[in-house]
Design a protein around this motif. Sequence first.
Motif, PDB file in Angstrom:
ATOM      1  N   LYS A  61      35.456  40.419  39.401  1.00 60.32           N
ATOM      2  CA  LYS A  61      35.050  39.758  38.164  1.00 60.32           C
ATOM      3  C   LYS A  61      36.218  39.268  37.331  1.00 60.32           C
ATOM      4  N   THR A  68      36.160  35.892  38.923  1.00 61.64           N
ATOM      5  CA  THR A  68      34.899  35.153  38.933  1.00 61.64           C
ATOM      6  C   THR A  68      34.357  34.899  37.531  1.00 61.64           C
ATOM      7  N   SER A  69      34.808  35.658  36.538  1.00 64.36           N
ATOM      8  CA  SER A  69      34.340  35.441  35.164  1.00 64.36           C
ATOM      9  C   SER A  69      35.198  34.443  34.387  1.00 64.36           C
TER      10      SER A  69
END
Length: 350
Positions: free
Chosen positions: A289, A292-293
């Motif tokens: 994350k 991916t964030s």
Amino acid sequence: MNQRDPRISRRDVVRGLSILAAGPWLLSCAATTPSDGAPGSNAAPDQEAAFPVTLTHKYGTTTVTAAPKRIVVVGLVEQDALLALGIVPVATSQWYEAPGGVFPWATEALGGAPLPTVLDNSSDGVPVEKVAALEPDLIIAVYSGITKKEYDLLSKLAPVAAQPGDYVDYGVPWDEATLTVAAAVGKPAAGQALVDRVRDKIAKAGEEFSGGTGAIVSPYEGVYVFGPEDPRGRLLQQLGFDFPSALLEGRPKNAYGWSLSAERAVDLDDLDVVIWLDTEQQVDSSLGKVWTSTKANVEGRDIYITPQGDEIYDAAFNMVTPLSLPYVLDRYVPQLRAAADGDPATKVPA
């Protein structure tokens, strides 16, 4: 390739650490050699036999007294410059695998000449004895990391055009490398014309990207950053993308690339483009994350270039030569355009 940087193997990281097992391609595919990088036919004859010529490099100077006839390339990419100038070396050095070290974008320039011998330099550095057996009259090591010891040994065999001292090893710009090779073989005018053609193509391609930010990275030991002195990083800058200053924090001295902690993936958040030299699956798995964030990921500003996607394009992208660049730009520019628009609905072409 023998890598002198003790922190990381350049051959490994440029191909993406997770996909080193990808196999070689065969050159049975159709050759594509863009005219922008093809050998020039209008080289000025009054400059084409400029001998003797003295070259300055990391280990001093080298003088070439006559036109060489048996050139051995111990650098990783200089065969393309030679081929573009109408010269076929007797040997190249293995990096990406292709018969003779001649890749699809360069096969037209090879013509009907025999393929060069390929030297294996993957374990113990430059195979000096094998170089000696080829009886060279010029050894080219411009895009290399040869040591002083190797330089001294090779110099006993023939004049050596070594890497320049003004850049990190493997960091010489493609255009300067090309001009050095051209000078070494007595073709400075043809070399300049070749460089000018490719520079013009890059400049025109980059007009739409001026003022953007971007970086080339790999998920190795966190986030491995290919810095502004790396040839691929330089190309991205020549195309109008500024290198993000935040990624320079933690950069070792005299490094073409360096690893940052995985948490530093947040520094990629606001970039207009992020080029990963690995698969999307591997990047997501390695960084989770924290990557991916980021807006760069959520807004589709990411590009993935890997041998698994296309071995030929991957090799051309990483080699950065006057023959590979026109081949790359035809595909790279549409990828950059799609990624930089910030619209996640825009699919980045493969």
